[in-house]
Structures are given as structure tokens and as C-alpha cells.
Design a protein around this motif. Structure first.
Motif, PDB file in Angstrom:
ATOM      1  N   ASP A  51      58.320  25.306  70.469  1.00 31.09           N
ATOM      2  CA  ASP A  51      59.424  26.104  71.009  1.00 31.09           C
ATOM      3  C   ASP A  51      59.334  27.824  71.027  1.00 31.09           C
ATOM      4  O   ASP A  51      59.797  28.859  71.242  1.00 31.09           O
ATOM      5  N   ASP A  52      57.939  28.531  71.706  1.00 33.00           N
ATOM      6  CA  ASP A  52      57.713  29.350  71.997  1.00 33.00           C
ATOM      7  C   ASP A  52      57.703  30.792  71.284  1.00 33.00           C
ATOM      8  O   ASP A  52      58.135  32.442  71.658  1.00 33.00           O
ATOM      9  N   LYS A  53      57.495  30.103  70.108  1.00 35.79           N
ATOM     10  CA  LYS A  53      56.587  31.335  68.603  1.00 35.79           C
ATOM     11  C   LYS A  53      55.377  31.849  68.982  1.00 35.79           C
ATOM     12  O   LYS A  53      54.845  30.637  68.987  1.00 35.79           O
ATOM     13  N   TYR A  54      54.565  32.656  68.255  1.00 32.70           N
ATOM     14  CA  TYR A  54      53.401  33.182  68.074  1.00 32.70           C
ATOM     15  C   TYR A  54      52.875  33.459  66.999  1.00 32.70           C
ATOM     16  O   TYR A  54      53.844  34.583  65.975  1.00 32.70           O
ATOM     17  N   PHE A  55      51.791  32.632  66.772  1.00 34.26           N
ATOM     18  CA  PHE A  55      51.438  33.253  65.155  1.00 34.26           C
ATOM     19  C   PHE A  55      49.900  33.492  64.929  1.00 34.26           C
ATOM     20  O   PHE A  55      49.518  32.328  65.857  1.00 34.26           O
ATOM     21  N   LEU A  56      49.603  34.447  64.424  1.00 30.54           N
ATOM     22  CA  LEU A  56      48.041  34.365  63.979  1.00 30.54           C
ATOM     23  C   LEU A  56      47.625  33.459  63.445  1.00 30.54           C
ATOM     24  O   LEU A  56      48.396  33.819  61.539  1.00 30.54           O
ATOM     25  N   ARG A  57      46.801  33.767  62.828  1.00 34.17           N
ATOM     26  CA  ARG A  57      45.962  32.641  61.549  1.00 34.17           C
ATOM     27  C   ARG A  57      44.591  33.088  61.655  1.00 34.17           C
ATOM     28  O   ARG A  57      43.740  33.085  62.100  1.00 34.17           O
ATOM     29  N   PHE A  58      44.416  34.022  59.811  1.00 34.66           N
ATOM     30  CA  PHE A  58      43.162  34.744  59.495  1.00 34.66           C
ATOM     31  C   PHE A  58      42.615  33.800  58.964  1.00 34.66           C
ATOM     32  O   PHE A  58      43.263  33.359  57.260  1.00 34.66           O
ATOM     33  N   VAL A  87      51.731  44.953  52.934  1.00 36.30           N
ATOM     34  CA  VAL A  87      51.567  45.175  54.997  1.00 36.30           C
ATOM     35  C   VAL A  87      49.762  44.399  54.875  1.00 36.30           C
ATOM     36  O   VAL A  87      49.374  45.780  54.435  1.00 36.30           O
ATOM     37  N   LEU A  88      50.348  43.780  56.137  1.00 35.71           N
ATOM     38  CA  LEU A  88      48.933  43.258  56.797  1.00 35.71           C
ATOM     39  C   LEU A  88      48.874  44.148  58.449  1.00 35.71           C
ATOM     40  O   LEU A  88      49.716  44.215  59.172  1.00 35.71           O
ATOM     41  N   GLU A  89      47.795  44.846  58.622  1.00 35.80           N
ATOM     42  CA  GLU A  89      47.533  45.884  59.969  1.00 35.80           C
ATOM     43  C   GLU A  89      46.718  45.440  60.348  1.00 35.80           C
ATOM     44  O   GLU A  89      45.530  45.623  59.870  1.00 35.80           O
ATOM     45  N   ILE A  90      46.885  45.076  61.374  1.00 36.75           N
ATOM     46  CA  ILE A  90      46.024  44.065  62.508  1.00 36.75           C
ATOM     47  C   ILE A  90      46.257  45.126  63.552  1.00 36.75           C
ATOM     48  O   ILE A  90      46.892  45.884  64.225  1.00 36.75           O
ATOM     49  N   ARG A  91      44.695  45.733  63.510  1.00 32.90           N
ATOM     50  CA  ARG A  91      44.514  46.997  64.959  1.00 32.90           C
ATOM     51  C   ARG A  91      44.049  46.332  66.016  1.00 32.90           C
ATOM     52  O   ARG A  91      42.518  45.658  65.850  1.00 32.90           O
ATOM     53  N   SER A  92      43.842  46.908  66.794  1.00 34.41           N
ATOM     54  CA  SER A  92      43.205  46.849  68.006  1.00 34.41           C
ATOM     55  C   SER A  92      43.299  47.414  68.935  1.00 34.41           C
ATOM     56  O   SER A  92      44.395  48.072  69.592  1.00 34.41           O
ATOM     57  N   GLY A  93      42.243  47.888  68.987  1.00 38.63           N
ATOM     58  CA  GLY A  93      41.063  49.724  69.383  1.00 38.63           C
ATOM     59  C   GLY A  93      42.333  50.919  68.765  1.00 38.63           C
ATOM     60  O   GLY A  93      42.657  50.742  67.552  1.00 38.63           O
ATOM     61  N   THR A 104      40.096  45.165  66.246  1.00 39.47           N
ATOM     62  CA  THR A 104      38.720  45.280  65.832  1.00 39.47           C
ATOM     63  C   THR A 104      38.536  45.721  64.173  1.00 39.47           C
ATOM     64  O   THR A 104      37.135  45.657  63.986  1.00 39.47           O
ATOM     65  N   SER A 105      39.782  45.140  63.459  1.00 39.95           N
ATOM     66  CA  SER A 105      39.943  45.086  62.140  1.00 39.95           C
ATOM     67  C   SER A 105      41.348  44.941  61.517  1.00 39.95           C
ATOM     68  O   SER A 105      42.105  44.939  63.206  1.00 39.95           O
ATOM     69  N   LEU A 106      41.633  44.396  60.017  1.00 40.81           N
ATOM     70  CA  LEU A 106      42.201  44.215  59.663  1.00 40.81           C
ATOM     71  C   LEU A 106      42.467  44.875  58.770  1.00 40.81           C
ATOM     72  O   LEU A 106      41.569  44.997  58.074  1.00 40.81           O
ATOM     73  N   TYR A 107      43.833  45.768  57.985  1.00 40.26           N
ATOM     74  CA  TYR A 107      43.530  46.625  57.347  1.00 40.26           C
ATOM     75  C   TYR A 107      45.018  45.837  56.252  1.00 40.26           C
ATOM     76  O   TYR A 107      45.761  46.016  56.335  1.00 40.26           O
ATOM     77  N   PHE A 108      44.357  45.347  55.196  1.00 40.56           N
ATOM     78  CA  PHE A 108      45.014  44.481  53.750  1.00 40.56           C
ATOM     79  C   PHE A 108      44.151  45.615  52.469  1.00 40.56           C
ATOM     80  O   PHE A 108      43.918  45.508  52.033  1.00 40.56           O
ATOM     81  N   ALA A 109      45.735  45.770  51.555  1.00 45.49           N
ATOM     82  CA  ALA A 109      45.455  46.207  50.030  1.00 45.49           C
ATOM     83  C   ALA A 109      44.381  46.972  50.043  1.00 45.49           C
ATOM     84  O   ALA A 109      43.416  47.113  49.408  1.00 45.49           O
TER      85      ALA A 109
END
Length: 164
Positions: A63-70, A83-89, A128-133
Motif C-alpha cells: 500500500d505504498d508505505k516505506y520503512f527502513l530496517r537497520f 530519537v533516532l537521527e538518520i544522517r544523509s550528508g 552517512t550515520s545513525l545517531y541514537f542515545a
């Protein structure tokens, strides 16, 4: 001398071939569970393994939803909500109230829903990175490039589908 040259050429070609993703055959049809809601989603995904054996999966539901799984192999904060920060550049995507689930003692799991327009950001900059806790999990340039490749495959699939 010739044997060394042939070995060098072989290793170079195989490393280049390893880095390429064939968009035509890369999509896998499967289900994915979302741990927080215990929902089972059906759709297609693209997945890569990173240098540190972590995994990144981009999942598109029927149904056109998008998920990222790490699946991460470092910086564990099992069952912590933050809060999870997904950094892209230079850009970031923030997901509030994210929980890192424990897979085993050496692996953690994040599953987050993202907007369709973020796939465009991923195809340009990768991750480029994940920032969590208060901990950063950095991705290598090759890892960011591979995330760009699978994001481009998905983005091209989405735009082609919308044209029809």
C-alpha cells in the motif's frame, strides 16, 4: 610477475562486481514485521550488508508505505526509547520515540517508517550515520554509496510506476 598482475586484475574486477546492484533482480518479495505494533507487512525490499556486517533494508509495502530496517552491530541501547537521527550528508531525518530492539547480544534492530520523499534524499546522499542515545554509528563511504544504489533502484521503480 604476470601471476601477480592477473591476481590483482581478478581482485579488482570482483570487488567492482560485488559493489554493483542489478535493479532488475534486486527486489525481493516478502513480509516484514513491525515490532512496536506487531503488524505483518507485505511488500518488496532491497537490502545491503555493510562492512561491519550491519544490514540496511528499504521496504516498500503493497500500500505504498516505506520503512527502513537497520540491524546494527555496535552502540547497543536495547529497549531504550529515544530519537533516532538518520544522517544523509548534511541532511537529517528524525524519528521520535524510536526503540532499539534486541535480536541477540551482538545485534540490535530499528524499524522506522519514512516518507516517500526521503527516498529521493537517500538516492542523492545515502546514509552517512545513525545517531541514537548520544552515540553515532558511522557508515563508510562505500556503505553510503551502496545505500545510494538501492535507494536509486527504489526511486526509479516508484517514478516509473507513477508514470504508468
Amino acid at each position: 610477475m604476470m601471476l601477480r598482475f592477473i591476481t590483482f586484475c581478478f581482485l579488482t574486477i570482483t570487488s567492482i562486481a560485488y559493489g554493483q546492484i542489478n535493479c532488475e533482480t534486486a527486489f525481493v518479495t516478502d513480509t516484514m514485521s513491525v515490532p512496536e505494533t506487531e503488524k505483518i507487512l507485505q511488500g518488496q525490499y532491497l537490502e545491503i550488508q555493510l562492512k561491519d556486517f550491519s544490514m540496511v533494508r528499504i521496504f516498500r509495502t503493497n500500500d505504498d508505505k516505506y520503512f527502513l530496517r537497520f540491524i546494527v552491530k555496535q552502540n547497543f541501547y536495547f529497549d531504550k526509547v529515544d530519537v533516532l537521527e538518520i544522517r544523509s550528508g548534511s541532511k537529517s531525518y528524525y524519528v521520535k520515540n524510536t526503540k532499539q530492539f534486541k535480536i541477540d547480544k551482538t545485534s540490535g534492530l530499528f524499524v522506522v517508517e519514512v516518507f516517500k520523499n526521503y527516498i529521493s534524499t537517500l538516492k542523492e546522499a545515502g546514509i552517512t550515520s545513525l545517531y541514537f542515545a548520544k552515540s553515532v554509528t558511522d557508515f563508510t563511504r562505500q556503505d553510503a554509496s551502496r545505500v545510494k544504489q538501492i535507494s536509486k533502484c527504489l526511486y526509479d521503480f516508484i517514478t516509473e510506476k507513477n508514470k504508468n
